[in-house]
Design a protein around this motif. Structure first.
Motif, PDB file in Angstrom:
ATOM      1  N   ARG A 260       0.810  -1.203   0.000  1.00  0.00           N
ATOM      2  CA  ARG A 260       0.000   0.000   0.000  1.00  0.00           C
ATOM      3  C   ARG A 260       0.855   1.270   0.000  1.00  0.00           C
ATOM      4  NH1 ARG A 260      -2.888  -1.864   3.920  1.00  0.00           N
ATOM      5  NH2 ARG A 260      -1.591  -0.962   5.535  1.00  0.00           N
ATOM      6  N   LEU A 261       1.855   1.310   0.896  1.00  0.00           N
ATOM      7  CA  LEU A 261       2.582   2.562   1.101  1.00  0.00           C
ATOM      8  C   LEU A 261       3.482   2.915  -0.070  1.00  0.00           C
ATOM      9  CD1 LEU A 261       3.458   2.218   4.865  1.00  0.00           C
ATOM     10  CD2 LEU A 261       1.573   3.443   3.796  1.00  0.00           C
ATOM     11  N   THR A 262       4.146   1.920  -0.667  1.00  0.00           N
ATOM     12  CA  THR A 262       5.076   2.274  -1.726  1.00  0.00           C
ATOM     13  C   THR A 262       4.493   2.094  -3.121  1.00  0.00           C
ATOM     14  OG1 THR A 262       6.023   0.060  -1.859  1.00  0.00           O
ATOM     15  CG2 THR A 262       7.031   1.584  -0.297  1.00  0.00           C
ATOM     16  N   GLU A 263       3.441   1.271  -3.258  1.00  0.00           N
ATOM     17  CA  GLU A 263       2.918   1.019  -4.600  1.00  0.00           C
ATOM     18  C   GLU A 263       1.497   1.536  -4.803  1.00  0.00           C
ATOM     19  OE1 GLU A 263       5.263  -3.214  -5.315  1.00  0.00           O
ATOM     20  OE2 GLU A 263       3.189  -3.235  -4.669  1.00  0.00           O
ATOM     21  N   GLY A 264       0.782   1.736  -3.702  1.00  0.00           N
ATOM     22  CA  GLY A 264      -0.620   2.071  -3.852  1.00  0.00           C
ATOM     23  C   GLY A 264      -0.936   3.546  -3.673  1.00  0.00           C
ATOM     24  N   LEU A 265      -0.338   4.159  -2.667  1.00  0.00           N
ATOM     25  CA  LEU A 265      -0.807   5.485  -2.276  1.00  0.00           C
ATOM     26  C   LEU A 265       0.145   6.593  -2.681  1.00  0.00           C
ATOM     27  CD1 LEU A 265      -2.000   4.621   1.308  1.00  0.00           C
ATOM     28  CD2 LEU A 265      -3.454   5.246  -0.596  1.00  0.00           C
TER      29      LEU A 265
END
Lengths: 496, 347, 342
Positions: free
Chosen positions: A338-343
């Motif tokens: 989530r943190l590096t690829e999603g948001l």
């Protein structure tokens, strides 16, 4: 009575106005494996940082090895034998194995010069303690995560550790690596070292620890022997809510195929994968780390396109060479991290939802119809119950579960044919996990073809109606959920 | 050591192929041979001495820049620091007659103070080093040209003598030219040895690599981030100050503007030599190869009959090709699972 | 650099509730008043404003270009060199095809064609930067460092290192003229360019995606944004603005040279940062950059009015202003965080 290595009494800590710890107490006996559990933000990490000297508590006291401290410094904590193994492992990717192992030791010994033969000796001694067997001169960035973790543990052992605190050490490990880790933990225990094992996975708590403590919102909820614990109680202690177990039942008649692959292959990723994802079903793919499941997800949406094979949509072959292509064909992906690829952490919640909609909601000069975008995003925030007071706040102000809902919401407004979810609830609280599962079931209920990739077997079992297992890059088997058990699935995915 | 020796050797060989030094060394060798073939003048005594001469100053700059790059920063202020030190030492010690050591010392101290300012801003506030050093460059060169009104100025006698002093002279019978090997090259050698010792044999040196690899982990391990960063920028500042004085003496005159633009050459040389712009990596050997390649290129165009105004085109092309090859490999490697999966497998 | 964690980001609308911009406007007003008090007789004159209006467009355009690339998380160190290369080529064309004595019609055609060529060259150079960053994966600072040398080198090759002068009279005449006798042409060019880029960034999907790209390129790829194309477009736009700046410099000096305005590289980065563009990408806007340009122009003009103060004091001031801004932002962030936690 058994002696305690660590006793924390009525520890309080506030950051500004936020009370992270509202007076917690816990004790760890000498030579025991104690598990500390709780949802994100319950105060576990704060307590760890207080015990290891990084934070100063507002009140309370800590007794280590019989010495009582109002406030312990990092140096004192190390001298008392407290060692923390952080989730990020704190290794230096650009240095060699041997230096990573021995650098703390050298620093503690003081002096200004580096003693390379000493480093080598120290490193080899450290590696022997955990059975780490890699080339001492290899750079750590080239090692697997499990080896990096062993380096961190070996390093901690060197400094005469009496209490090792492991912060969610299994998050990124495959099952085999987890059992190796557990073996080492048991050996450490046999050598008289106490372990504080931080985790929120019940099966691990069961398997490894004798006693457990659960925190909720900065308070003690329960401490006890692991023996009397079960699924329901565990979830209740963690969240204060009761959850009924659900299983997903797809419509009686399977829908027509939406997304199909024929002999899809990516060198060093996965080989000869042929699968069919039908309308209205939730298909699970599970497998160990490195089984190729994540690579398959990335290939299906064109992030790293496959080398050979075919992808068919609604029966027609399509070329998906980039995520742009995939989205144009109605296939989207919620990525693994989530943190590096999603948001887009510093951008607003609104923009994080709207990012996939700007093309649809702008005129032919590319000017965005902002009102519509806002209305749409606001509707998603409401319907997925994303907890925020202002959609214009940066998305990083949200909790993990709400952030995941934002990434999900991004795709819901689009006219998708298939949605691929890679690790949809990693690092998400039980409460939010429940919400997200409900959303996913709702999507499939409305006819979307959903592919869930996860190594959380209970999740796969409760969420999907069909599960494929991947092993070393190949599809190794299939289970229909309604007549199988989690144990069968585990057996299938771990068979060598 | 784990594992049988015969298995380790090929692994170690492969590891060397992952580094950039062998490639840059090959490129340098090819370039030298090409120039030699074309002109027959490359491997002559006076050409080599000339190269060494033009290498001295940028090579010392590169030492400082490399340290900063390894720690995860970047420094564009060293030409300004060097120019200011050079000018102050020339202008205000102009009738000093004693040993040149004092000039060098004063230059280094001035540089250290200026570098210290960079270090403080980077270490205390954690500002991006690029912006900090851009800002201080502006301040230093403003002081130089504004407050001090710098212009060309003769160097003091001890510096002049240092510039005139030579280790030996190489004469080329064909062209009739001869070149003097400057004494300052000894200083370069000394600094290289000292920096090698610092980086590989002291805890501070390992700390520089550690904070470049992972600053949070370095702090947890017990490295003092503030102190190490202050040290790096002070060291690099002192080197720059010292180099300014050396430059002045080698030119036999103080030209306050002619170091401008050197920062780009040096950063490029460091990166070509394998220092990472994101920190944690870099070796003295590689960086020296990098700056040698750049210098050979710049000096040899004339030898092979290319007009000098093509020099920048070649410099630009070398930077782009040199950084492009490794960047492209890294880009492919990052997107493709192969590299990671294979390595994870050998556990 | 610490980022503000708690403040709402990128309010809708052109000006919105942008604290940074408000702060810059306040600084602008203060500096203006300060200048008026220090040198009322020289500063508050129409001619002074006109001469200022002719000075800042060139570095203002370069700053907007640099700011665009900084928004993507990169940087463009080659803007000045793109501008010079474009100008040098345009000058070559003008001199070759419209030598002295050509008919007015022919001269005009050639001048216009040369300008179009310059813009094309600017966009092309920018595209090269964008491709190096996106397709080859060279960090922007290194890629543009390399092309900086490359473009400057090409300009030197084209000019053999000498300035090109003797341009058709009509070029400088129109370039230095005032519209309606009051608004310099170059100011109008700057205003229109800034407005276009401002609208692009704040209103269009191109701009919206650019902010996303700057804050997380991987997530942008997963979100289905055509990342490579966006990089190329951003750097192309920067190159285009640089070419316009190059044409303006050529009009002002009535000549073109490979190394005009070298100090503008640093200055435009400084202005972008001063204008609130985050060097980590994803934050900043055109109005902030324009405000920063105007502030610097005021400061530099008023410094010029003190005869005994050398021009070079400007550099000291720039450096101090930039580091000062960094420190002020830092302190504001610390205060915000403290306030948030109470």
């Amino acid at each position: 009575m058994t002696e305690n290595i660590l006793e924390a009494r009525d520890v309080r800590k506030s950051f500004g106005g936020v009370k992270a710890l509202k007076g917690v107490s816990m004790s760890i006996r000498k030579g025991e494996i104690h598990c500390l559990a709780g949802e994100n933000g319950c105060g576990k990490s704060t307590l760890i940082k207080i015990v290891s000297g990084f934070y100063e508590p507002d009140a309370g006291e800590i007794t280590i090895n019989g010495t009582t401290y109002d406030r312990i410094t990092t140096a004192q904590a190390i001298r008392e034998g407290v060692q923390v193994i952080y989730q990020d492992l704190s290794v230096f990717p650009n240095l060699t194995v041997m230096e990573n192992l021995a650098i703390n030791h050298q620093l503690m010994a003081g002096g200004t010069l580096v003693n390379w033969s000493g480093i080598r000796r120290t490193a080899e001694a450290a590696a022997a303690l955990t059975g780490l067997s890699v080339d001492m001169t290899e750079l750590v960035e080239n090692l697997s995560l499990a080896d990096k973790q062993l380096i961190a543990i070996s390093r901690a052992l060197l400094s005469n550790a009496k209490l090792i605190i492991m912060d969610e050490p299994t998050t990124a490990l495959a099952k085999k690596e987890v059992s190796r880790l557990f073996g080492i933990i048991k050996r450490l225990q046999a050598a008289g070292i106490s372990i504080l094992f931080v985790s929120h996975k019940l099966d691990e708590v069961f398997e490894i620890s004798e006693r457990f403590t659960i925190f909720r919102s900065g308070e003690n909820v329960v401490t006890g022997d692991t023996g009397g614990l079960d699924d329901r109680k565990f979830a209740y202690y963690m969240t204060g809510r009761e959850f009924a177990e659900e299983r997903f039942a797809a419509g009686a008649v399977p829908g027509e195929p939406v997304l199909e692959t024929r002999a899809l292959t990516l060198e060093n990723g996965f080989y000869d994968v042929s699968l069919t994802l039908r309308k209205g079903e939730i298909l699970g793919i599970t497998g160990l780390l490195g089984s190729g499941r994540s690579e398959l997800a990335k290939a299906l949406v064109g992030y790293v396109p496959a080398d050979s094979g075919q992808i068919l949509l609604n029966g027609l072959p399509v070329r998906i060479a980039s995520v742009v292509d995939a989205v144009r064909h109605g296939v989207a992906c919620v990525p693994e991290d989530r943190l590096t690829e999603g948001l887009f952490l510093i951008q607003s919640i609104l923009d994080n939802i709207a990012v996939s909609r700007w093309d649809a909601l702008s005129n032919r000069f590319g000017v965005i119809r902002r009102r519509e975008v806002e209305r749409e995003a606001a509707a998603w925030i409401r319907s997925l119950s994303v907890a925020t007071r202002d959609p214009l706040l940066p998305v990083q102000t949200l909790s993990g579960g709400n952030q995941q809902k934002v990434v999900l919401a991004r795709w819901l407004a689009n006219d998708l044919k298939a949605l691929i979810l890679n690790g949809p609830t990693v690092g998400v609280d039980i409460g939010a996990k429940y919400d997200i599962h409900r959303i996913i079931r709702g999507l499939a209920g409305r006819g979307l073809a959903v592919l869930v990739i996860s190594d959380d077997l209970p999740e796969v079992m409760s969420l999907c109606n069909r599960v494929l297992v991947m092993r070393s890059g190949r599809l190794a088997g299939e289970l229909a959920v309604k007549d199988s058990t989690t144990e069968e699935l585990a057996e299938l995915s771990m068979r060598e | 050591m784990p594992g049988p020796g015969n298995l380790e050797e090929p692994m170690r060989f492969k590891r060397h192929l992952r580094r950039s030094e062998p490639y840059i060394f090959a490129a340098l060798l090819l370039l030298c041979l090409a120039v030699e073939l074309r002109s027959g003048q490359f491997f002559t005594g006076n050409n080599i001495v000339d190269l060494a001469r033009s290498l001295t100053v940028p090579a010392i700059f590169c030492i400082g820049e490399m340290l900063v790059l390894i720690s995860g920063g970047v420094d564009v202020s060293f030409p300004a620091i060097a120019s200011l030190s050079m000018y102050v030492v020339s202008r205000y010690l102009d009738d000093y007659q004693g040993t040149v050591a004092l000039n060098l010392f004063v230059g280094a101290v001035l540089g250290l103070v200026m570098g210290g300012l960079n270090g403080f801003l980077v270490a205390r506030f954690r500002f991006p080093a690029m912006l900090v050093t851009l800002g201080t460059t502006s301040v230093f060169s403003g002081i130089l040209f504004g407050a001090l009104g710098a212009r060309e100025y003769p160097v003091p006698p001890p510096m002049y003598d240092l510039g005139k002093a030579k280790l030996f002279s190489a004469h080329n019978p064909v062209s009739g030219l001869s070149s003097d090997m400057p004494v300052s090259i000894l200083l370069l050698a000394l600094l290289l040895a000292a920096t090698w010792f610092l980086l590989n044999r002291t805890l501070t040196g390992r700390g520089i690599y550690a904070i470049g690899g992972d600053p949070v982990a370095a702090e947890r391990a017990g490295f003092n981030l503030f102190r190490i960063q202050m040290f790096i920028y002070c060291f690099s500042g002192a080197l720059a100050g010292l180099t300014g004085v050396i430059r002045g003496s080698m030119m036999l005159n103080c030209h306050p503007t002619n170091l401008n633009g050197m920062e780009m050459t040096c950063i490029a040389a460091c990166v070509l030599g394998g220092a990472s712009i994101t920190g944690g990596k870099g070796t003295l050997f590689g960086v020296m190869l990098g700056i040698t390649l750049m210098t050979v290129m710049a000096n040899s165009l004339i030898l092979i009959g290319v007009p000098t105004y093509w020099q920048r085109v070649f410099t630009g092309a070398i930077i782009l090709v040199g950084t492009g090859v490794s960047a492209y490999q890294a880009l492919r490697g990052r997107r493709k699972p192969g590299a990671v999966a294979r390595r994870a497998g050998h556990a | 650099m610490p980022e503000t964690l708690s403040e709402p980001v990128r309010r809708p609308g052109f000006f919105g509730r942008d604290k940074n911009f408000t702060r810059l406007l306040a600084i602008f007003v203060l500096v203006f008043i300060g200048c008026a008090i220090l040198k009322p007789d020289l500063f508050l004159k129409a001619s002074n404003f006109q001469s200022m209006a002719k000075q800042f467009p060139e570095f203002g355009l370069l700053s907007i270009g640099v700011a665009l690339t900084m928004l993507t998380g990169g940087i463009d160190l080659s803007v000045v060199n793109i501008g010079n290369l474009a100008a040098v080529l345009a000058a070559r064309v003008m001199i070759s095809f419209a030598p002295k004595g050509s008919s007015p019609e022919q001269t005009l055609t050639v001048v216009v064609a040369a300008m179009v060529l310059a813009l094309f060259v600017g966009a092309l150079c920018g595209a090269v930067n964008g491709l190096l960053v996106s397709k080859i994966g060279i960090p922007a600072i290194l890629a543009t460092l390399g092309t900086q040398q490359l473009f400057m080198g090409l300009a030197i090759v084209v000019t053999s290192g000498r300035p090109i002068s003797g341009l058709p009279m009509i070029y400088a005449r129109y370039g230095n003229r005032n519209i309606f006798g009051a608004v310099p042409v170059v100011l109008a060019v700057f205003a229109v360019s800034a407005l276009i880029v401002g609208v692009l960034l704040s209103r269009t999907r191109f701009g919206a995606k650019l902010y996303m790209l700057g804050s997380n390129a991987t997530a942008a790829r997963f979100a289905g944004i055509n990342v490579d194309r966006l990089y190329v477009l951003a750097y192309m736009l920067s190159g285009l603005l640089a070419a316009v700046a190059g044409l303006i410099m050529m009009a002002r000096s009535n000549s073109a040279k490979a190394d005009y305005g070298i100090s503008y590289t640093m200055q435009s980065i400084l202005i972008a940062v001063l204008g609130g563009v985050s060097p980590n990408g994803g934050r900043g806007n055109v109005q902030g950059v324009v405000a920063a340009v105007l502030i610097l122009q005021l400061l530099s003009s008023v410094l010029n009015m003190f005869e005994n103060i050398s021009n070079f004091y400007r550099d000291i001031l720039w450096g101090i202003v930039m580091i000062g801004v960094l420190i002020i932002n830092y302190l504001i962030n610390v205060r915000d965080l403290r306030r948030q936690s109470q």
